[in-house]
Design a protein around this motif. Sequence first.
Motif, PDB file in Angstrom:
ATOM      1  N   THR A  66       0.838  -1.197   0.000  1.00 32.76           N
ATOM      2  CA  THR A  66       0.000   0.000   0.000  1.00 32.76           C
ATOM      3  C   THR A  66       0.875   1.250   0.000  1.00 32.76           C
ATOM      4  N   TYR A  67       0.421   2.239  -0.747  1.00 28.48           N
ATOM      5  CA  TYR A  67       1.127   3.518  -0.839  1.00 28.48           C
ATOM      6  C   TYR A  67       0.118   4.659  -0.814  1.00 28.48           C
ATOM      7  N   SER A  68       0.521   5.778  -0.240  1.00 31.35           N
ATOM      8  CA  SER A  68      -0.286   6.989  -0.343  1.00 31.35           C
ATOM      9  C   SER A  68       0.255   7.899  -1.447  1.00 31.35           C
ATOM     10  N   ASP A  69       1.445   7.608  -1.949  1.00 36.76           N
ATOM     11  CA  ASP A  69       2.074   8.368  -3.032  1.00 36.76           C
ATOM     12  C   ASP A  69       2.073   7.510  -4.298  1.00 36.76           C
ATOM     13  N   PHE A  70       1.346   7.942  -5.331  1.00 38.05           N
ATOM     14  CA  PHE A  70       1.213   7.128  -6.532  1.00 38.05           C
ATOM     15  C   PHE A  70       2.553   6.879  -7.228  1.00 38.05           C
ATOM     16  N   HIS A  71       3.520   7.771  -7.049  1.00 43.71           N
ATOM     17  CA  HIS A  71       4.837   7.583  -7.678  1.00 43.71           C
ATOM     18  C   HIS A  71       5.477   6.277  -7.210  1.00 43.71           C
ATOM     19  N   LEU A  72       5.252   5.929  -5.957  1.00 39.52           N
ATOM     20  CA  LEU A  72       5.819   4.692  -5.417  1.00 39.52           C
ATOM     21  C   LEU A  72       5.176   3.471  -6.068  1.00 39.52           C
ATOM     22  N   LEU A  73       3.875   3.529  -6.324  1.00 38.67           N
ATOM     23  CA  LEU A  73       3.215   2.431  -7.025  1.00 38.67           C
ATOM     24  C   LEU A  73       3.765   2.308  -8.443  1.00 38.67           C
ATOM     25  N   VAL A  74       3.915   3.426  -9.126  1.00 34.25           N
ATOM     26  CA  VAL A  74       4.431   3.409 -10.497  1.00 34.25           C
ATOM     27  C   VAL A  74       5.832   2.800 -10.534  1.00 34.25           C
ATOM     28  N   ASP A  75       6.644   3.067  -9.532  1.00 29.42           N
ATOM     29  CA  ASP A  75       8.006   2.529  -9.480  1.00 29.42           C
ATOM     30  C   ASP A  75       8.077   1.083  -8.999  1.00 29.42           C
ATOM     31  N   ASP A  76       6.980   0.557  -8.491  1.00 29.35           N
ATOM     32  CA  ASP A  76       6.973  -0.805  -7.944  1.00 29.35           C
ATOM     33  C   ASP A  76       7.128  -1.823  -9.072  1.00 29.35           C
ATOM     34  N   GLU A  77       8.208  -2.573  -9.033  1.00 25.32           N
ATOM     35  CA  GLU A  77       8.524  -3.553 -10.078  1.00 25.32           C
ATOM     36  C   GLU A  77       7.526  -4.708 -10.135  1.00 25.32           C
ATOM     37  N   SER A  78       6.775  -4.919  -9.062  1.00 25.64           N
ATOM     38  CA  SER A  78       5.852  -6.054  -9.040  1.00 25.64           C
ATOM     39  C   SER A  78       4.540  -5.767  -9.761  1.00 25.64           C
ATOM     40  N   VAL A  79       4.346  -4.549 -10.249  1.00 25.21           N
ATOM     41  CA  VAL A  79       3.105  -4.166 -10.913  1.00 25.21           C
ATOM     42  C   VAL A  79       3.271  -4.245 -12.432  1.00 25.21           C
ATOM     43  N   ASP A  80       2.371  -4.999 -13.095  1.00 27.03           N
ATOM     44  CA  ASP A  80       2.364  -5.080 -14.557  1.00 27.03           C
ATOM     45  C   ASP A  80       1.451  -4.029 -15.164  1.00 27.03           C
ATOM     46  N   VAL A  81       0.278  -3.853 -14.542  1.00 31.42           N
ATOM     47  CA  VAL A  81      -0.765  -2.975 -15.062  1.00 31.42           C
ATOM     48  C   VAL A  81      -1.220  -2.033 -13.952  1.00 31.42           C
ATOM     49  N   VAL A  82      -1.406  -0.764 -14.298  1.00 34.12           N
ATOM     50  CA  VAL A  82      -1.893   0.227 -13.339  1.00 34.12           C
ATOM     51  C   VAL A  82      -3.288   0.666 -13.763  1.00 34.12           C
ATOM     52  N   LEU A  83      -4.231   0.560 -12.839  1.00 34.19           N
ATOM     53  CA  LEU A  83      -5.580   1.062 -13.056  1.00 34.19           C
ATOM     54  C   LEU A  83      -5.687   2.400 -12.339  1.00 34.19           C
ATOM     55  N   VAL A  84      -6.003   3.446 -13.095  1.00 38.45           N
ATOM     56  CA  VAL A  84      -6.112   4.788 -12.521  1.00 38.45           C
ATOM     57  C   VAL A  84      -7.578   5.114 -12.305  1.00 38.45           C
ATOM     58  N   SER A  85      -7.923   5.305 -11.038  1.00 36.37           N
ATOM     59  CA  SER A  85      -9.281   5.674 -10.663  1.00 36.37           C
ATOM     60  C   SER A  85      -9.236   6.830  -9.670  1.00 36.37           C
ATOM     61  N   ALA A  86      -8.234   7.647  -9.831  1.00 36.68           N
ATOM     62  CA  ALA A  86      -8.044   8.821  -8.968  1.00 36.68           C
ATOM     63  C   ALA A  86      -8.897   9.974  -9.505  1.00 36.68           C
ATOM     64  N   ALA A  87      -8.664  11.161  -8.986  1.00 33.22           N
ATOM     65  CA  ALA A  87      -9.394  12.345  -9.463  1.00 33.22           C
ATOM     66  C   ALA A  87      -9.153  12.535 -10.963  1.00 33.22           C
ATOM     67  N   TRP A  88     -10.195  12.872 -11.685  1.00 36.89           N
ATOM     68  CA  TRP A  88     -10.118  12.967 -13.137  1.00 36.89           C
ATOM     69  C   TRP A  88      -9.008  13.884 -13.631  1.00 36.89           C
ATOM     70  N   GLU A  89      -8.794  14.995 -12.934  1.00 37.09           N
ATOM     71  CA  GLU A  89      -7.821  15.971 -13.424  1.00 37.09           C
ATOM     72  C   GLU A  89      -6.378  15.477 -13.384  1.00 37.09           C
ATOM     73  N   VAL A  90      -6.112  14.368 -12.719  1.00 43.41           N
ATOM     74  CA  VAL A  90      -4.733  13.844 -12.679  1.00 43.41           C
ATOM     75  C   VAL A  90      -4.561  12.575 -13.505  1.00 43.41           C
ATOM     76  N   HIS A  91      -5.610  12.105 -14.161  1.00 42.43           N
ATOM     77  CA  HIS A  91      -5.506  10.876 -14.952  1.00 42.43           C
ATOM     78  C   HIS A  91      -4.380  10.920 -15.979  1.00 42.43           C
TER      79      HIS A  91
END
Length: 143
Positions: A66-91
Amino acid sequence: MGFEKDFSDKIIKVGIIGLGQRGAVLLCTIMACEEAKVTVLCDLYDDRMQTAQDRVVKKYGEKPATYSDFHLLVDDESVDVVLVSAAWEVHVDIAVECMEKGKIVALEVGGAYKGNPTGKRNNLRFCQHNANFNQRKNIYDKP
């Protein structure tokens, strides 16, 4: 880029950014897919993160990262696909960063947002990355 990955014999590891109403529904949708496993969660609100984490633990029997900073999720090597369901203006910003780092991205809504603070340049980069990805083999195509 990482779009050439072969997922034919692999469980797709999914990270979700944004666990509000839509993100919570999409979490359950992904967990219903045999081909996917939610491995990482990200949200700014602890209560949303805890609720989502409890659902993931109930499904898989193990805690997701779990992360509160999306940059850490993006850098996580264990993730193949990212689903973005955050605020529309940051998609767009999140999607571009993900694609620049070789991640496959799914957006819960389209990438356009009136008054997007990232401006036309990031929208153009998003379209270029998206076009490049769409020209490649779909991860669900079977040989």
